[in-house]
Design an enzyme around this catalytic site. Structure first.
Site, PDB file in Angstrom:
ATOM      1  N   LYS A  54       0.848  -1.269  -0.136  1.00 50.69           N
ATOM      2  CA  LYS A  54       0.054   0.065  -0.097  1.00 50.69           C
ATOM      3  C   LYS A  54       0.788   1.329  -0.105  1.00 50.69           C
ATOM      4  CE  LYS A  54      -3.897  -2.180   1.982  1.00 50.69           C
ATOM      5  NZ  LYS A  54      -4.548  -2.802   3.334  1.00 50.69           N
ATOM      6  N   GLN A  98      -5.008  -1.294   9.455  1.00 53.95           N
ATOM      7  CA  GLN A  98      -4.970  -2.667   9.039  1.00 53.95           C
ATOM      8  C   GLN A  98      -5.431  -3.681   9.827  1.00 53.95           C
ATOM      9  OE1 GLN A  98      -3.435  -3.444   5.694  1.00 53.95           O
ATOM     10  NE2 GLN A  98      -4.597  -5.343   6.242  1.00 53.95           N
ATOM     11  N   ASP A 121     -11.440   3.142   3.798  1.00 57.25           N
ATOM     12  CA  ASP A 121     -12.168   1.560   3.656  1.00 57.25           C
ATOM     13  C   ASP A 121     -13.367   1.399   3.903  1.00 57.25           C
ATOM     14  OD1 ASP A 121     -10.193  -0.580   3.677  1.00 57.25           O
ATOM     15  OD2 ASP A 121      -9.734  -0.756   5.619  1.00 57.25           O
TER      16      ASP A 121
END
Ligand code: NDP
Length: 300
Positions: A54, A98, A121
């Protein structure tokens, strides 16, 4: 008939190119550099690889990447304090924590502490509600990537029968919402669904998000259907040598590709689109934050 193979790797490259184009215009015209903060707690090897990728792709797109690595035993309060700091940081337009988090930390609490406008997200309860009510939301990356590929292949999805197998909050449910928003007739199937084979055979669009290796065989696929295989499963591959493994999806690719009209492979299908959509969401968040027009083709 053999299906068109939807090349997610190539498609993700075009999305990243579009993102980089928007980023360079934001920099040149407005003097703004989008920034993505990724927080990793602990040392889970798979999570470390994701976070590294990422960060790398964020920088390659011309954006700022801020990585925060915290030890496994970080108290929940410290993580919440970091999220608060990132919420208030004007250089940060997107925040990703995460998952999974260590067991002593309440994931829901952390996700819902992220400022909804920076929730790239799309897991914050407000974004879930906005998506469910057809309003402007931050959309979870994996379903967004699937939607982009479907729109690219079909043009309009209106009136098509879509079956989503899997009802998780991160893939199945948001996928179904997005398909509904594009005027599909949507069925959500799950572990209690009766006669799953028959349900799948009705699908013009079949999205598999289960996590069971090759559970959907070709004879569950309607001839000509578009099959999006989200599943990522590692299985033993003795043909490659002792102890070797390989990745397969939730769909039995070899039999399904002879029936489907189009199909995503595993690997190289949905997988590469997820990070590309994370970058897209960061640019979208940056544009919204600065009251600028949203990047075309990168939102739901
Ligand atoms: P979850 O385990 O959260 O959800 C799985 C879903 O599948 C559940 O709704 C479950 O039903 C359903 N299910 C389980 N067994 C069956 C069955 N026999 N028949 C029908 N439905 C069944 O998984 P995720 O949604 O998080 O992930 C799904 C897959 O997608 C995994 O392989 C994962 O690795 C992959 N994935 C890939 C990503 C990518 O970037 N390509 C990103 C995210 C996930 P029930 O609710 O009834 O238990």
């Amino acid at each position: 008939m053999s299906a068109k193979i939807i090349d997610g790797k190539a498609f993700a490259a075009t999305v990243r190119e579009k993102v980089a184009g928007h980023v360079s215009r934001l920099k040149e015209v407005h003097g703004i550099t989008p920034g993505l903060a990724v927080v990793l707690v602990g040392e889970d090897p798979a999570s470390e690889v994701y976070v590294r990728n990422k960060g790398k792709q964020t920088l390659e797109a011309g954006m700022n990447s801020y990585e925060h690595k915290l030890p496994e035993d970080t108290p929940e309060a410290d993580l919440l304090a970091l999220v608060e700091t990132l919420n208030d940081d004007p250089a940060v337009h997107g925040i990703l924590v995460q998952l999974p988090l260590p067991k002593h930390i309440d994931e829901e609490k952390v996700i819902n502490a992220i400022a909804p406008a920076k929730d790239v997200d799309g897991f914050h309860i407000l974004n879930v509600g906005l998506l469910g009510t057809g309003q402007k939301a931050m959309v979870p990356c994996t379903p967004l990537g699937c939607l982009m590929m479907l729109r690219d292949h079909h043009g309009s999805l209106s009136g098509l029968n879509a079956v989503v197998v899997g009802r998780s909050n991160i893939v199945g449910k948001p996928m179904a919402q997005l398909l509904l928003r594009d005027s599909c007739t949507v069925t959500i199937a799950h572990s209690r669904t009766k006669d799953l084979a028959e349900v799948c055979r009705r699908a013009d669009i079949l999205v598999a998000a289960v996590g069971r290796p090759e559970m959907i065989p070709g004879d569950w696929v309607k001839p000509g259907a578009t099959v999006i295989d989200v599943g990522i499963n590692r299985i033993p591959a003795p043909e490659k040598g002792e102890g070797k493994t390989r990745l397969v999806g939730d769909v039995e690719f070899e039999s399904a590709k002879d029936v489907a009209g189009a199909i995503t492979p595993v690997p190289g299908g949905v997988g590469p689109m997820t990070i590309a959509c994370l970058l897209a969401n960061t640019v979208t968040a940056c544009c919204r934050e600065n009251n600028l027009p949203e990047p075309e083709g990168l939102t739901a």
